[in-house]
Motif scaffolding. Structure first.
Motif, PDB file in Angstrom:
ATOM      1  N   LYS A 119       0.831  -1.202   0.000  1.00 56.16           N
ATOM      2  CA  LYS A 119       0.000   0.000   0.000  1.00 56.16           C
ATOM      3  C   LYS A 119       0.866   1.252   0.000  1.00 56.16           C
ATOM      4  O   LYS A 119       0.578   2.232  -0.700  1.00 56.16           O
ATOM      5  CB  LYS A 119      -0.918   0.009   1.227  1.00 56.16           C
ATOM      6  CG  LYS A 119      -2.003  -1.050   1.205  1.00 56.16           C
ATOM      7  CD  LYS A 119      -2.805  -1.016   2.492  1.00 56.16           C
ATOM      8  CE  LYS A 119      -3.857  -2.123   2.512  1.00 56.16           C
ATOM      9  NZ  LYS A 119      -4.592  -2.151   3.804  1.00 56.16           N
ATOM     10  N   LEU A 120       1.957   1.214   0.777  1.00 55.17           N
ATOM     11  CA  LEU A 120       2.852   2.369   0.841  1.00 55.17           C
ATOM     12  C   LEU A 120       3.511   2.632  -0.498  1.00 55.17           C
ATOM     13  O   LEU A 120       3.527   3.776  -0.965  1.00 55.17           O
ATOM     14  CB  LEU A 120       3.925   2.134   1.906  1.00 55.17           C
ATOM     15  CG  LEU A 120       5.075   3.152   1.936  1.00 55.17           C
ATOM     16  CD1 LEU A 120       4.560   4.572   2.114  1.00 55.17           C
ATOM     17  CD2 LEU A 120       6.056   2.792   3.051  1.00 55.17           C
ATOM     18  N   GLN A 123       0.981   4.053  -2.974  1.00 58.95           N
ATOM     19  CA  GLN A 123       0.659   5.449  -2.679  1.00 58.95           C
ATOM     20  C   GLN A 123       1.847   6.352  -2.984  1.00 58.95           C
ATOM     21  O   GLN A 123       1.690   7.447  -3.523  1.00 58.95           O
ATOM     22  CB  GLN A 123       0.253   5.587  -1.213  1.00 58.95           C
ATOM     23  CG  GLN A 123      -0.269   6.976  -0.861  1.00 58.95           C
ATOM     24  CD  GLN A 123      -0.912   7.011   0.509  1.00 58.95           C
ATOM     25  OE1 GLN A 123      -0.992   6.004   1.198  1.00 58.95           O
ATOM     26  NE2 GLN A 123      -1.378   8.174   0.915  1.00 58.95           N
ATOM     27  N   ILE A 126       2.099   7.224  -6.696  1.00 58.63           N
ATOM     28  CA  ILE A 126       1.159   8.271  -7.124  1.00 58.63           C
ATOM     29  C   ILE A 126       1.659   9.645  -6.702  1.00 58.63           C
ATOM     30  O   ILE A 126       1.696  10.596  -7.501  1.00 58.63           O
ATOM     31  CB  ILE A 126      -0.234   7.998  -6.529  1.00 58.63           C
ATOM     32  CG1 ILE A 126      -0.816   6.694  -7.110  1.00 58.63           C
ATOM     33  CG2 ILE A 126      -1.172   9.176  -6.801  1.00 58.63           C
ATOM     34  CD1 ILE A 126      -2.077   6.222  -6.412  1.00 58.63           C
ATOM     35  N   LEU A 127       2.093   9.761  -5.449  1.00 56.67           N
ATOM     36  CA  LEU A 127       2.540  11.061  -4.929  1.00 56.67           C
ATOM     37  C   LEU A 127       3.808  11.541  -5.635  1.00 56.67           C
ATOM     38  O   LEU A 127       3.920  12.722  -5.992  1.00 56.67           O
ATOM     39  CB  LEU A 127       2.788  10.960  -3.424  1.00 56.67           C
ATOM     40  CG  LEU A 127       1.551  10.697  -2.563  1.00 56.67           C
ATOM     41  CD1 LEU A 127       1.961  10.401  -1.121  1.00 56.67           C
ATOM     42  CD2 LEU A 127       0.592  11.880  -2.606  1.00 56.67           C
ATOM     43  N   GLU A 152       2.543  14.651   2.724  1.00 53.10           N
ATOM     44  CA  GLU A 152       1.731  13.438   2.630  1.00 53.10           C
ATOM     45  C   GLU A 152       2.615  12.216   2.409  1.00 53.10           C
ATOM     46  O   GLU A 152       2.384  11.154   3.013  1.00 53.10           O
ATOM     47  CB  GLU A 152       0.712  13.567   1.496  1.00 53.10           C
ATOM     48  CG  GLU A 152      -0.261  12.391   1.429  1.00 53.10           C
ATOM     49  CD  GLU A 152      -1.358  12.582   0.409  1.00 53.10           C
ATOM     50  OE1 GLU A 152      -2.138  11.626   0.215  1.00 53.10           O
ATOM     51  OE2 GLU A 152      -1.439  13.676  -0.195  1.00 53.10           O
ATOM     52  N   SER A 156       2.978   9.128   5.012  1.00 52.90           N
ATOM     53  CA  SER A 156       2.671   7.757   4.578  1.00 52.90           C
ATOM     54  C   SER A 156       3.810   6.814   4.911  1.00 52.90           C
ATOM     55  O   SER A 156       3.579   5.672   5.353  1.00 52.90           O
ATOM     56  CB  SER A 156       2.395   7.733   3.067  1.00 52.90           C
ATOM     57  OG  SER A 156       1.250   8.498   2.753  1.00 52.90           O
TER      58      SER A 156
END
Length: 278
Positions: A119-120, A123, A126-127, A152, A156
């Motif tokens: 998940k990290l 994410q 994307i960031l 963010e 995360s």
């Protein structure tokens, strides 16, 4: 490939760089800024302090302030994105992360399918891609949005990556060894124009020759001789491009004992003769 203590200069008042790089290699170096590495595709070897990994598509790595790190993309194909920033940008002027320690600086995408690490990395991808787009296009208020994305991303990492409390005694022990190696890298950069023996470098680090040789190889990914020659070739390439000095003068200026040794080292690191640059 460049070496030493890198003192970063940003192109604006915003102390952050976001770079996409292909088949990247960079000599062992260190700086006070934080460096995040995201592998967009392919594979790249990365060393951080005395450990090294083969990072693959989707993997993420974190170089904290003062970490000695290198990149080795030789014989590999990769696209990576680097996010390099001054930690004061996210409220941590003394270094990030400030109050905890990452158990590992590397978060492998495939180690925990469906888990927190996957998940990290998803994410983070994307960031980081959004950050790259903001830096590349510079739309209105991009700097404000960039700092928000960085907050963010940092949050995360701290939420999903394994962390542990800081152990002051362990930190002092590790910090002492890393400081010794940082000082050696600075010394080699300053003195590379002359012969430097393994014994001399070991004395600078206050280590035995055996211990220094093992520590240097694990920290930089190469032997002392190869590291010195890499620095010398970088300097020689700059002189070839910017001066009218003869190849003999350049070889001697950069610490090689003769042109033959210089030519052989240049071919090893650049894959061509130094004369091809003129």
């Amino acid at each position: 490939m460049r070496a030493y203590h890198e003192k970063r200069h940003y192109g604006s008042d915003l102390p952050i760089s976001v770079l996409q790089l292909h088949n990247f290699s960079f000599l062992a170096h260190w700086h006070n800024d934080v460096e995040l590495i995201y592998v967009k595709k392919g594979e790249i070897r990365v060393g951080i302090n005395s450990e090294n990994w083969l990072l693959k598509t989707g993997d993420l790595a974190v170089c904290s302030s003062g970490d000695i790190h290198y990149y080795d993309g030789r014989d590999l194909e990769s696209e990576i994105i680097l996010v390099i920033f001054n930690p004061r940008l996210i409220g941590s002027p003394s270094g990030w992360p400030g109050d905890v320690h990452l158990v590992s600086p590397v978060i492998k995408n495939a180690e925990e399918p469906g888990g927190s690490r996957e998940k990290l990395t998803a994410q983070a991808a994307i960031l980081i891609e959004r950050m790259l787009a903001e830096v590349s296009e510079k739309p209105k208020y991009y700097d404000t949005l960039l700092v928000g994305l960085l907050y963010e991303l940092g949050g995360s990492i701290l939420r999903f990556a394994p962390t542990e409390p800081i152990d002051p005694r362990r930190n002092r022990r590790l910090g002492s060894g890393r400081q010794a190696m940082r000082e050696v890298l600075d010394y080699l950069e300053a003195q590379c124009f002359r012969p430097i023996t393994l014994e001399e470098a070991a004395r600078q680090a206050h280590m035995s020759v055996y211990h220094f040789s093992r520590t240097f190889k694990s920290t930089t990914g190469m032997s002392l001789t190869a590291y010195l020659n890499s620095i010398r070739i970088d300097k020689a390439e700059e002189l070839i491009r910017t001066t009218e000095l003869t190849m003999l003068d350049i070889a001697l200026e950069c610490g090689f004992t003769n042109v033959r040794t210089f030519n052989r080292a240049f071919r090893q690191f650049r894959g061509r003769a130094p004369s091809s640059l003129r």
